[in-house]
Design a protein around this motif. Structure first.
Motif: not given
Lengths: 292, 276, 267
Positions: A106-112, A119-121, A160-163, C187-188
């Motif tokens: 979740a770290f990546g998407p949370r940063n975005l 987020l769960d999804e 998870a960032i969905d690139p 994304g950090a």
């Protein structure tokens, strides 16, 4: 055109005694839906090129365009760029830090700025893509996993960032044979099932031959070949040998047979193809023998 | 000679449950042997390697190195002098800040005189082809070069056995070739016994003998041809077969009369020439 | 962003010079004694002699002056600051006065004196580190400290720690850079926010770095054990240190210089 590098060069330690030119006037365009393999020796500039593609490095000369926009014109936009382009380095498991696999991914998407259900999804989807069961793994610590599983988590954390494009630098380095094989399936799925544009750096020619549709050969900071694997492993063999790169093993066998004057097509990439080729030659020979 | 006599190893560690990592291993390694050891993850390969020089001691059974038992605390340094060991990550084995000082590290530890030390360091670096870079700092070397320095460090100790635990898995193809060439040369010219753990089947195919570990047991041992001829069993053990052997098998299954246990491209070329 | 690629350990400049060839022990001791004298002396004459001594030394060592100046750069602000503080806070004969701020002759002389003192201290350490390789330095320190072994001082262990630290600094720096980039790819953001937020943002860098460092330490310990490492006892040295003719000459010079400085200060 999705990504376009225009005359891009990169020099480390510019204007210092240890100045080294890592990339030299690269022109490269990448379209959506491609599967690109990059091969070349350590130090040929592969990793520098990858970092140029997602804006971690700014070319010392030249430009990087993504969807027509010069990414270094507007520094604020770089975060947007990294949303589109997911890059995983070699040994990505070395960057894990969270207490649970869920949090790690979740770290990546949370940063975005993604939260809650969305987020769960994202996390669920990313775990599915790397074939880790959500319920079984989400609360476990990433540090008690096996090497192969840790690497899956690390790759999921980028997915998870969905690139739109996934860049993998030596994703199978130092994995045991079993994990190696399952990672290849995983990479294949990312391309075929999840329709990601792929860039794969590998020293393993068999892997490149099997997966990539387009191969870039790099040497001393330049792209010296850019073609289909079939073309490269068939027509540029001398050049590859000159810079000391190997051929896929079956391609090598067929190539040597051809060199010895046998009438074989050396443009085979897999053992299946090689088998077909051998048997078709045998058939021709046989029918010729029957005529005479 | 190294002898494993009913060796079992159980990790008790920090977790509740015990893990059996070696179970009833019986094995004799003779002087001059050139052995590869393969096995899936957690098959006990690394535990096996660490038993040879007493970094681990068996829970049951004995490991005997030239009359010394690895259990015997008094002889452990004698054993470690005889057995050089090379690990996977080259970075985490180099101690000193220059190449020659690193090669000398082991010699300093066993109290060799300065003049003799200088001689041995020069000799060992020369043997692995790193003499020119002796003043270099370790972090400036390639992976293959670092592993060669680690090997030189073992050679300087006048080691008779060299155990390599996946020495090439973090290297690029060039580095892999460098290391394998050196290892071959040491076995042939210096008569050093080699025990080479790897997960590259193409590397294992180049050894005289292969030991296959599975769940802490020796599942198979024999020549590469014996081992790789048994594709189905290898699959069961989660091991791969060299690409060329798969190809040979595919051809022979489809009716072409060639041996299904071909290991290298050169052999395959020779066989195919008979038909086309 | 790959700053560390060719970073060499320490600031040692390799040259073939008599100063480079000196026994590290004598250089370490010289530096220590000189630093003590620089701290204690109250005489400009001592500074003159010490300054002259190191000027000749650096000239003999063939190290370019730019390296010496580079070492002074980070401390320059501190030197100027001390100069100003003394200039304006020392009571005495006023040079000029604006409002409450006044400058005195005593302040000027005191400020200059302290500034030169700082300058000479840096010059001393630069001279030592520019002409002595890290290996020679750790070797010298170990040998010097071994005098204190009798009272249980862990001389060898400290030297070993220094060696390993020197060996792994470049490796860990490279690793840090890689982790930063990897987290940026996820994304950090390390550049925005207030101090507290920035500190929090460092967690994804620090934790992996520590985990990897522990892992390395573990593997290194095993590798060292396999190479017969068992502490300092019975250990020989690859780089044996012995006093040569050159060292004796230097020893005479340094003794003479120090004696001179002491005499000046006592008289």
């Amino acid at each position: 055109m999705f990504i376009y590098l225009e005359n891009a060069s990169y020099t480390y330690n510019l204007n210092m005694p240890f100045e080294t030119k890592a990339l030299d006037s690269i022109n490269l365009s990448i379209d959506r839906g491609e599967f690109i393999g990059i091969i070349g020796h350590t130090g040929c500039g592969k990793t520098t090129l990858l970092q140029l593609l997602n804006g971690l490095l700014e070319p010392t000369i030249g430009h990087v365009f993504i969807d027509g926009v010069d990414i270094h014109q507007n520094k604020k936009g770089l975060k947007e760029i990294r949303k589109k382009i997911g890059l995983t380095f070699q040994y990505p498991e070395n960057q894990l830090f969270e207490e649970s696999i869920y949090k790690e991914i979740a770290f990546g998407p949370r940063n975005l700025g993604i939260t809650d259900d969305l987020l769960d999804e994202r996390v669920k989807k990313a775990m599915k893509m790397v074939e880790l069961d959500y319920n079984q793994y989400k609360d476990r610590s990433p540090f008690e996993l096996s090497g192969g599983e840790m690497r899956r988590v690390a790759i999921a954390s980028v997915l998870a960032i969905d690139p739109e494009i996934i860049i993998l630098d030596e994703p199978t380095a130092s994995l045991d044979p079993q994990s190696h094989a399952s990672f290849l399936t995983l990479i294949k799925n990312l391309y075929q099932k999840y329709h990601k544009t792929m860039i794969l750096v590998s020293h393993n020619m068999d892997v490149i031959a099997e997966l990539a549709q387009r191969v870039l050969v790099m040497e001393k900071g330049k792209i010296i070949m850019d073609s289909t694997p079939r073309n490269i492993f068939q027509e540029s063999v001398e050049q590859l040998e000159k810079i000391g790169l190997e051929l896929p093993q079956v391609t090598y066998v067929m190539h040597r047979l051809k060199q010895m004057g046998k009438e074989v097509n050396s443009g085979v990439l897999t053992i299946e193809e090689a088998k077909e080729e051998i048997f078709s030659i045998l058939k021709v020979k046989k029918s010729n023998n029957e005529i005479f | 000679m190294i002898k494993f006599d009913h060796v079992t190893h159980i990790y008790t560690g920090d977790r509740e449950h015990e893990i059996v990592s070696l179970s009833d291993i019986n094995l004799e390694i003779h002087d001059g042997d050139f052995i590869a050891c393969i096995g899936a993850n957690a098959s006990g390969k690394s535990t096996f390697a660490k038993h040879i020089n007493g970094l681990l001691v068996p829970s049951e059974g004995n490991v005997i190195v030239d009359d010394y038992n690895t259990r015997d605390k008094k002889s452990i340094w004698e054993i470690r002098k005889k057995i050089g060991i090379v690990f996977q990550n080259p970075d985490n084995q180099l101690v000193a800040t220059t190449i020659e000082d690193d090669v000398a590290f082991g010699l300093e530890n066993i109290g060799i005189e300065e003049a003799e030390m200088k001689r041995r360091v020069a000799w060992a670096l020369d043997l692995v082809g790193m003499a020119e870079l002796k003043d270099s700092e370790p972090h400036l070397l390639s992976g293959g070069q670092k592993q060669r320095v680690v090997i030189a460090g073992a050679l300087a100790m006048h080691t008779t056995y060299l155990v390599l635990d996946e020495p090439t898995s973090m290297l690029d193809p060039r580095g892999r070739k460098e290391v394998l060439e050196i290892v071959k040369k040491l076995n042939k010219e210096e008569d050093i016994t080699i025990i080479y753990i790897t997960h590259f089947m193409s590397e294992a195919a180049e050894f005289k003998k292969i030991i296959v570990l599975d769940k802490g047991r020796i599942a198979l041992q024999g020549t590469p041809k014996d081992i790789f001829g048994r594709i189905d069993l290898l699959k069961e053990l989660h091991l791969e077969t060299p690409q060329i052997t798969k190809f040979a098998r595919l051809l022979s299954e489809n009716g072409l009369n060639i041996p299904p246990d071909i290991l290298t491209g050169e052999e395959m070329i020779k066989e195919l020439c008979l038909y086309i | 962003m790959k700053f560390f690629r060719n970073l060499t350990i320490g600031q040692y400049v390799h040259k073939d010079s008599p100063i480079h060839k000196l026994d590290p022990r004598i250089k370490i001791l010289t530096s220590l004694l000189m630093m003590i004298l620089i701290f204690l002396t109250e005489s400009w004459w001592s500074f003159l002699i010490i300054g002259f001594f190191f000027t000749v030394n650096i000239w003999l060592s063939k190290v370019q002056i730019k390296y010496v100046l580079r070492g002074l750069k980070p401390i320059l602000v501190l030197i100027i600051l001390t100069l100003f503080i003394h200039l304006f806070t020392t009571p005495g004969e006023v040079i000029f006065q604006i409002g409450v701020i006044r400058m005195t002759w005593e302040g000027l002389s005191r400020g200059m004196f302290i500034a030169v003192r700082l300058f000479l201290l840096i010059l001393t350490t630069s001279w030592l580190t520019l002409t002595t390789s890290p290996i020679a330095l750790t070797d010298g320190i170990e040998r010097l400290l071994s005098f204190f072994k009798i009272i249980g001082f862990p001389a060898h262990e400290i030297a070993m720690m220094m060696t390993i630290a020197l060996r792994f600094i470049p490796t860990l720096m490279e690793e840090t850079e890689k982790i930063i980039k990897a987290q940026m790819s996820r994304g950090a953001d390390f550049e925005s926010g207030n101090i507290l937020k920035r500190m929090k943002n460092m967690i994804p860098i620090i934790i992996p770095l520590f985990i990897n460092a522990f892992h390395r330490a573990d593997e290194l310990a095993i590798a060292m054990e396999a190479r017969c490492y068992r502490g300092g006892e019975g250990r020989t040295h690859y780089r044996a240190l012995s006093f040569k003719y050159l060292d004796k000459v230097f020893f005479m010079i340094i003794s003479f210089t120090i004696a001179l400085i002491i005499i000046i200060n006592v008289v």
